[in-house]
Design an enzyme around this catalytic site. Structure first.
Site, PDB file in Angstrom:
ATOM      1  N   TYR A   1      -1.385  -1.828  10.613  1.00  0.00           N
ATOM      2  CA  TYR A   1      -1.578  -1.995   9.159  1.00  0.00           C
ATOM      3  C   TYR A   1      -0.400  -1.377   8.405  1.00  0.00           C
ATOM      4  CZ  TYR A   1      -3.521  -1.559   4.473  1.00  0.00           C
ATOM      5  OH  TYR A   1      -3.712  -1.633   3.109  1.00  0.00           O
TER       6      TYR A   1
ATOM      7  N   SER B   1       0.878  -1.168   0.000  1.00  0.00           N
ATOM      8  CA  SER B   1       0.000   0.000   0.000  1.00  0.00           C
ATOM      9  C   SER B   1       0.917   1.219   0.000  1.00  0.00           C
ATOM     10  CB  SER B   1      -0.836  -0.015   1.281  1.00  0.00           C
ATOM     11  OG  SER B   1      -1.384   1.252   1.531  1.00  0.00           O
TER      12      SER B   1
HETATM   13  N1  LIG Z   1      -8.664  -0.462  -1.018  1.00  0.00           N
HETATM   14  C1  LIG Z   1      -7.630   0.292  -0.710  1.00  0.00           C
HETATM   15  O1  LIG Z   1      -7.763   1.511  -0.553  1.00  0.00           O
HETATM   16  C2  LIG Z   1      -6.252  -0.313  -0.600  1.00  0.00           C
HETATM   17  C3  LIG Z   1      -5.146   0.562  -0.646  1.00  0.00           C
HETATM   18  C4  LIG Z   1      -3.879   0.025  -0.539  1.00  0.00           C
HETATM   19  C5  LIG Z   1      -3.709  -1.337  -0.405  1.00  0.00           C
HETATM   20  N2  LIG Z   1      -4.787  -2.170  -0.347  1.00  0.00           N
HETATM   21  C6  LIG Z   1      -4.546  -3.604  -0.194  1.00  0.00           C
HETATM   22  O2  LIG Z   1      -5.156  -4.291  -1.258  1.00  0.00           O
HETATM   23  C7  LIG Z   1      -5.412  -5.634  -0.865  1.00  0.00           C
HETATM   24  C8  LIG Z   1      -6.810  -6.020  -1.304  1.00  0.00           C
HETATM   25  O3  LIG Z   1      -7.744  -5.253  -0.590  1.00  0.00           O
HETATM   26  P1  LIG Z   1      -9.042  -4.613  -1.266  1.00  0.00           P
HETATM   27  O4  LIG Z   1      -8.922  -3.167  -1.160  1.00  0.00           O
HETATM   28  O5  LIG Z   1      -9.303  -5.230  -2.570  1.00  0.00           O
HETATM   29  O6  LIG Z   1     -10.129  -5.024  -0.164  1.00  0.00           O
HETATM   30  P2  LIG Z   1     -11.333  -6.078  -0.196  1.00  0.00           P
HETATM   31  O7  LIG Z   1     -12.303  -5.723  -1.265  1.00  0.00           O
HETATM   32  O8  LIG Z   1     -11.815  -6.118   1.221  1.00  0.00           O
HETATM   33  O9  LIG Z   1     -10.641  -7.457  -0.572  1.00  0.00           O
HETATM   34  C9  LIG Z   1      -9.866  -8.179   0.358  1.00  0.00           C
HETATM   35  C10 LIG Z   1      -9.721  -9.600  -0.138  1.00  0.00           C
HETATM   36  O10 LIG Z   1      -8.926 -10.321   0.811  1.00  0.00           O
HETATM   37  C11 LIG Z   1      -9.635 -11.493   1.189  1.00  0.00           C
HETATM   38  N3  LIG Z   1      -9.366 -11.848   2.570  1.00  0.00           N
HETATM   39  C12 LIG Z   1      -9.593 -11.094   3.666  1.00  0.00           C
HETATM   40  N4  LIG Z   1      -9.283 -11.791   4.774  1.00  0.00           N
HETATM   41  C13 LIG Z   1      -8.849 -13.019   4.352  1.00  0.00           C
HETATM   42  C14 LIG Z   1      -8.397 -14.178   5.018  1.00  0.00           C
HETATM   43  N5  LIG Z   1      -8.322 -14.235   6.358  1.00  0.00           N
HETATM   44  N6  LIG Z   1      -8.025 -15.256   4.283  1.00  0.00           N
HETATM   45  C15 LIG Z   1      -8.105 -15.220   2.937  1.00  0.00           C
HETATM   46  N7  LIG Z   1      -8.523 -14.141   2.243  1.00  0.00           N
HETATM   47  C16 LIG Z   1      -8.901 -13.054   2.952  1.00  0.00           C
HETATM   48  C17 LIG Z   1     -11.108 -11.158   1.001  1.00  0.00           C
HETATM   49  O11 LIG Z   1     -11.873 -12.325   0.736  1.00  0.00           O
HETATM   50  P3  LIG Z   1     -12.790 -13.107   1.800  1.00  0.00           P
HETATM   51  O12 LIG Z   1     -13.469 -12.084   2.646  1.00  0.00           O
HETATM   52  O13 LIG Z   1     -13.688 -13.904   0.904  1.00  0.00           O
HETATM   53  O14 LIG Z   1     -11.843 -13.987   2.553  1.00  0.00           O
HETATM   54  C18 LIG Z   1     -11.048 -10.318  -0.268  1.00  0.00           C
HETATM   55  O15 LIG Z   1     -11.047 -11.144  -1.395  1.00  0.00           O
HETATM   56  C19 LIG Z   1      -5.172  -5.704   0.639  1.00  0.00           C
HETATM   57  O16 LIG Z   1      -3.924  -6.303   0.886  1.00  0.00           O
HETATM   58  C20 LIG Z   1      -5.153  -4.240   1.048  1.00  0.00           C
HETATM   59  O17 LIG Z   1      -4.370  -4.016   2.190  1.00  0.00           O
HETATM   60  C21 LIG Z   1      -6.060  -1.682  -0.458  1.00  0.00           C
END
Ligand SMILES: NC(=O)c1ccc[n+]([C@@H]2O[C@H](COP(=O)([O-])OP(=O)(O)OC[C@H]3O[C@@H](n4cnc5c(N)ncnc54)[C@H](OP(=O)(O)O)[C@@H]3O)[C@@H](O)[C@H]2O)c1
Length: 251
Positions: free
Chosen positions: A145, A131
């Protein structure tokens, strides 16, 4: 050829899975929500394998590797992750440990095992999702985080350098997005302080840059500027500015 995507049931992971499917890869979709994964499988054009797994459980990453190690995997996307918002003295310790197991330990295990395998085959890409938080010195109110994402950035860059210096045909990239419109906010219990970009654009940009063998991938212009500027400002000031931003995220 296969690509493994963790956290493929929503947000950035889902869009990365779709993008790699478009490029002709068979996709291994891993996450907890099996119903969503089965629906996504139907939408993909190539072969897809669904694996229900909670990567915050001890040994889950080892089990996942064992399940898929015989397949011809060329790409691993360690994307599953989430954040916990709040003052460090008030956030829940057990929830935080689960987050660290997911964001750090599982990613570490999968990175290690696949980096070894890819080095033996002299072929492969690892895309680790950090991130913009991982590029900052610290993030008050999202402290664990930010620290977890700094670990992802540091590990990925070190491994990439080791592989490049050996002349291996294996590349590690680290994706460092700013706000992306996904389920992330709901899970972290925050609202964005600035507008987010789409997960589809994030995925397309990330995959293009991964194939370009770019080490650090920041998919929006203003975040690239912010990351650059933060290098020229004293750490203490950057941490204060981050704190101010995080306060605005409180719901
Ligand atoms: N959105 C942002 O602003 C942002 C910014 C920077 C970085 N990120 C990073 O991007 C990545 C993806 O996040 P996102 O923004 O796409 O959020 P998201 O829509 O909440 O997706 C998160 C994904 O991770 C899976 N997950 C969560 N807990 C898990 C577990 N215990 N075991 C296996 N899978 C798990 C969820 O699936 P299930 O719930 O089905 O398990 C979902 O598919 C993360 O690493 C996050 O830190 C996001």
């Amino acid at each position: 050829m296969y690509a493994l995507v963790t956290g493929a049931s929503s947000g950035i992971g889902l869009e990365i899975a779709k993008e790699l499917d478009k490029k002709g890869y068979n996709i291994i979709l891993a996450a907890r929500n099996i119903k969503k994964l089965e629906e996504i499988k139907k939408e993909l054009s190539n072969k897809a394998i669904v694996i229900q797994i909670d990567l915050s459980e001890t040994n889950a990453a080892l089990e996942l590797y064992d399940k898929v190690k015989e397949l011809e995997i060329e790409i691993v996307v360690n994307n599953a992750g989430y954040g916990i918002f709040g003052e460090f003295t008030k956030t829940h310790l057990e929830e935080e440990i689960n987050m660290l197991k997911l964001n750090i330990i599982s990613l570490h295990i999968l990175t290690k095992l696949f980096a070894k395998k890819f080095t033996e085959n002299n072929k492969g890409y690892i895309l680790n999702v950090s991130s913009v938080a991982g590029l900052m010195p610290a993030g008050p109110l999202l402290s664990s985080y930010y620290a977890s994402k700094a670990y992802v950035r540091s590990l990925s860059l070190a491994l990439n350098e080791e592989l490049i210096s050996k002349g291996a045909n294996v590349y590690v990239s680290v994706l460092c997005p700013g706000p992306v419109n996904t389920e992330f906010n709901n899970r972290a219990g925050v609202k964005f302080a600035v507008n987010g970009i789409s997960p589809k654009y994030t995925a397309q940009y990330a995959i293009k840059k991964m194939f370009d063998k770019k080490a650090v991938i920041i998919p929006s212009f203003n975040m690239r500027v912010m990351a650059l500027c933060s290098r020229f400002i004293p750490q203490k000031a950057v941490i204060k500015i981050c704190h101010g931003f995080q306060k605005k995220k409180e719901k």
